[in-house]
Design a protein around this motif. Structure first.
Motif, PDB file in Angstrom:
ATOM      1  N   VAL A 188     -21.425  26.928  -5.949  1.00 38.96           N
ATOM      2  CA  VAL A 188     -21.546  26.713  -4.510  1.00 38.96           C
ATOM      3  C   VAL A 188     -22.965  27.054  -4.086  1.00 38.96           C
ATOM      4  O   VAL A 188     -23.541  28.058  -4.515  1.00 38.96           O
ATOM      5  N   ILE A 211     -12.067  28.523  -0.711  1.00 41.81           N
ATOM      6  CA  ILE A 211     -13.445  28.873  -0.396  1.00 41.81           C
ATOM      7  C   ILE A 211     -13.465  29.884   0.751  1.00 41.81           C
ATOM      8  O   ILE A 211     -12.679  29.802   1.693  1.00 41.81           O
ATOM      9  N   TRP A 226     -21.303  21.901  -3.027  1.00 39.57           N
ATOM     10  CA  TRP A 226     -20.503  22.487  -4.110  1.00 39.57           C
ATOM     11  C   TRP A 226     -20.418  21.544  -5.303  1.00 39.57           C
ATOM     12  O   TRP A 226     -20.651  20.350  -5.195  1.00 39.57           O
TER      13      TRP A 226
END
Length: 232
Positions: A188, A211, A226
């Motif tokens: 990420v 997330i 991501w």
């Protein structure tokens, strides 16, 4: 090119077909490799399967290579779910590999390869043109992600893009477009947009990931680049 599962065509005849050319008359060599993966105590890799030399010219030619893929009876697979059968194209080789691939030797140049197809049996069938939607879903078993770029304002492919009503931490379940081959490695990037704080993935499965996003100010926005990789 690794092909999922060392069980693929094990103990069978398989045929590789492809078109190829080069910027001058040159040889290339094709071989197959059985990798038993990593983790635990897997069997050693088996290489130099079906080694074949192909004489390229400057014009496109179709090549067909038939090989007997060894059985994996008695072999031990690794525990990391990353074993595979590979088809390898050699364009150049030094002394460490020459004995393995028909003394190809050192060379350089431009090589073009197209319409590679591996299938069971001893006959090459016409190249299969799968629908784009099918091809995309097959690719997404190995890799998914977005291409958001905060330098250009391209936020449309972010997994999360919205305005918060308050300062705080938010959890968001992100389902993958396709169930992935294995639990993927997640990467990420730093959130961007107004007042975005930090982001991290956890509770990742083959189906999706959770997330965690922090927004430092009420009314702030977050956009998260991501990547999810389950490549072999």
């Amino acid at each position: 090119q690794p092909i999922e599962s060392v069980r693929t065509f094990a103990g069978q005849t398989a045929t590789l077909s492809f078109w190829a050319k080069a910027d001058a008359s040159k040889n290339i060599v094709v071989e197959f490799v059985q990798s038993f993966g990593t983790g635990g105590s897997p069997s050693s890799t088996v290489d130099a399967i079906g080694v074949a030399t192909c004489a390229l010219t400057t014009s496109w030619q179709k090549f067909t290579i038939t090989a007997n893929i060894p059985s994996i009876s008695g072999k031990t697979l690794g525990t990391n779910n990353n074993d595979y059968l590979a088809s390898s194209f050699w364009f150049d080789a030094g002394s460490d590999f020459n004995a393995r691939i028909n003394s190809l030797g050192q060379q350089s140049g431009t090589f073009d390869i197209a319409q590679v197809q591996l299938e069971a049996g001893s006959v090459a069938t016409p190249f299969e043109m799968r629908p784009l939607g099918t091809e995309l879903a097959l690719c997404q078993r190995y890799y998914q992600g977005n291409k958001s770029d905060n330098t250009t304002g391209d936020y449309g492919n972010s997994i999360f893009r919205g305005q918060s009503s308050s300062t705080g931490n938010f959890h968001y379940w992100m389902p993958f477009s396709t169930i992935m081959r294995a639990v993927p490695t997640m990467n990420v990037g730093s959130p961007f947009y107004s007042n975005a704080g930090s982001a991290a993935f956890f509770n990742t499965t083959r189906h999706g990931a959770e997330i965690y996003i922090s927004v430092s100010l009420a009314g702030g926005y977050a956009a998260i680049p991501w990547r999810a990789s389950a490549e072999l």
